[in-house]
Design a protein around this motif. Structure first.
Motif, mmCIF file in Angstrom:
data_model
loop_
_atom_site.group_PDB
_atom_site.id
_atom_site.type_symbol
_atom_site.label_atom_id
_atom_site.label_comp_id
_atom_site.label_asym_id
_atom_site.label_seq_id
_atom_site.Cartn_x
_atom_site.Cartn_y
_atom_site.Cartn_z
ATOM 1 N N ILE A 148 -5.887 4.730 2.736
ATOM 2 C CA ILE A 148 -4.981 5.011 1.621
ATOM 3 C C ILE A 148 -3.960 6.080 2.033
ATOM 4 N N THR A 149 -2.717 5.891 1.622
ATOM 5 C CA THR A 149 -1.669 6.876 1.916
ATOM 6 C C THR A 149 -1.664 7.937 0.816
ATOM 7 N N GLU A 150 -1.004 9.059 1.078
ATOM 8 C CA GLU A 150 -0.899 10.115 0.070
ATOM 9 C C GLU A 150 -0.158 9.605 -1.163
ATOM 10 N N GLU A 151 0.859 8.769 -0.963
ATOM 11 C CA GLU A 151 1.615 8.199 -2.076
ATOM 12 C C GLU A 151 0.722 7.284 -2.921
ATOM 13 N N GLN A 152 -0.071 6.446 -2.267
ATOM 14 C CA GLN A 152 -0.982 5.544 -2.982
ATOM 15 C C GLN A 152 -2.060 6.335 -3.724
ATOM 16 N N LYS A 153 -2.553 7.408 -3.094
ATOM 17 C CA LYS A 153 -3.555 8.255 -3.732
ATOM 18 C C LYS A 153 -2.969 8.914 -4.979
ATOM 19 N N ALA A 154 -1.740 9.412 -4.874
ATOM 20 C CA ALA A 154 -1.078 10.042 -6.027
ATOM 21 C C ALA A 154 -0.919 9.046 -7.173
ATOM 22 N N ALA A 155 -0.585 7.800 -6.850
ATOM 23 C CA ALA A 155 -0.442 6.758 -7.880
ATOM 24 C C ALA A 155 -1.793 6.479 -8.544
ATOM 25 N N ALA A 156 -2.851 6.418 -7.762
ATOM 26 C CA ALA A 156 -4.188 6.163 -8.304
ATOM 27 C C ALA A 156 -4.643 7.327 -9.184
#
Length: 122
Positions: free
Chosen positions: A99-107
């Motif tokens: 998971i990328t930091e951007e994807q983690k932030a979205a989750a």
């Protein structure tokens, strides 16, 4: 001197919930999933729980909760997730390795929409 190592437990992850009857739901983990306590999960089109996959299109791209125990589903397996109004310790939340930091932030935003807050340092 012998050292004893204890794995994570629900108390390490869950710092607050309104009531276990309200904050948790019983779900079915899909066969083949090996989920650790604290894993962020999504729900596929067949209502099966799997680890969140931000690039999927089957529903598992949306974070709906966090698993409350280790589950190694050699077949479809009943389990419990924290699905609303709770505070979790960030160090105990488990994310997919890729998971990328951007994807983690979205989750994290998706979980916040359900009233699940991930806090640092708790």
């Amino acid at each position: 001197m012998t050292s004893i190592s204890e794995g994570s437990n629900l108390g390490d992850l869950l710092k607050y919930e309104v009531s276990s009857l309200y904050s948790r739901d019983q779900i079915t983990v899909a066969k083949g999933q090996n989920l650790k306590l604290g894993t962020v999960v999504g729900c596929d089109k067949d209502s099966m729980i799997k680890i969140i996959n931000p690039t999927a299109t089957d529903g598992t791209q949306t974070a709906i909760g966090v698993i409350t125990s280790n589950v190694n589903a050699t077949e479809n397996t009943k389990a419990v997730i924290i699905t609303r109004i709770a505070m979790l310790a960030d160090h105990a939340v488990v994310w997919p390795a890729n998971i990328t930091e951007e994807q983690k932030a979205a989750a994290i935003k998706q979980l916040e929409g359900r009233g699940i807050i991930i806090r640092k340092g708790v």
